[in-house]
Enzyme design. Structure first.
Site, PDB file in Angstrom:
ATOM      1  CG  ASN A   1     -49.178  15.776 -16.603  1.00  9.80           C
ATOM      2  OD1 ASN A   1     -49.304  16.972 -16.833  1.00  9.80           O
ATOM      3  ND2 ASN A   1     -49.244  14.875 -17.569  1.00  9.80           N
TER       4      ASN A   1
ATOM      5  NE  ARG B   1     -46.830  16.708 -19.099  1.00 12.48           N
ATOM      6  CZ  ARG B   1     -46.342  15.482 -19.282  1.00 12.48           C
ATOM      7  NH1 ARG B   1     -45.394  15.026 -18.502  1.00 12.48           N
ATOM      8  NH2 ARG B   1     -46.812  14.707 -20.228  1.00 12.48           N
TER       9      ARG B   1
END
Length: 91
Positions: A36, A18
């Protein structure tokens, strides 16, 4: 302007995926967010000019994280959304 939702599967959690996605987005000027999912995948909502989005998607497909491995990438066109930056979010 192109707006997409990417669902990324593979080794994409616990490897800095990320944060490195955010670095790629910031470098290219892509706006949106990444988070996520409970199933181990990562979702990205991103928008930018067509050519820049093509470059962004290509970099995500290769995995921005050296320890990551993308095994599946689905792309869904979505309506334009309001964003002023690219951010890592938590759900």
């Amino acid at each position: 302007m192109r707006s997409v939702r990417l669902t990324v599967k593979g080794r994409v959690q616990g490897v800095g995926f990320r944060y490195l996605t955010k670095m790629v987005a910031d470098r290219l000027g892509v706006l949106g967010r990444v988070w996520n999912e409970a199933d181990g995948s990562v979702t990205i909502e991103a928008q930018g000019p067509e050519k820049i989005m093509a470059d962004f998607i290509a970099e995500i497909r290769k995995s921005p994280s050296p320890q990551g491995k993308v095994t599946s990438l689905s792309i869904e066109e979505i309506p334009a959304f309001s964003a002023t930056r690219f951010q890592v979010t938590y759900r």
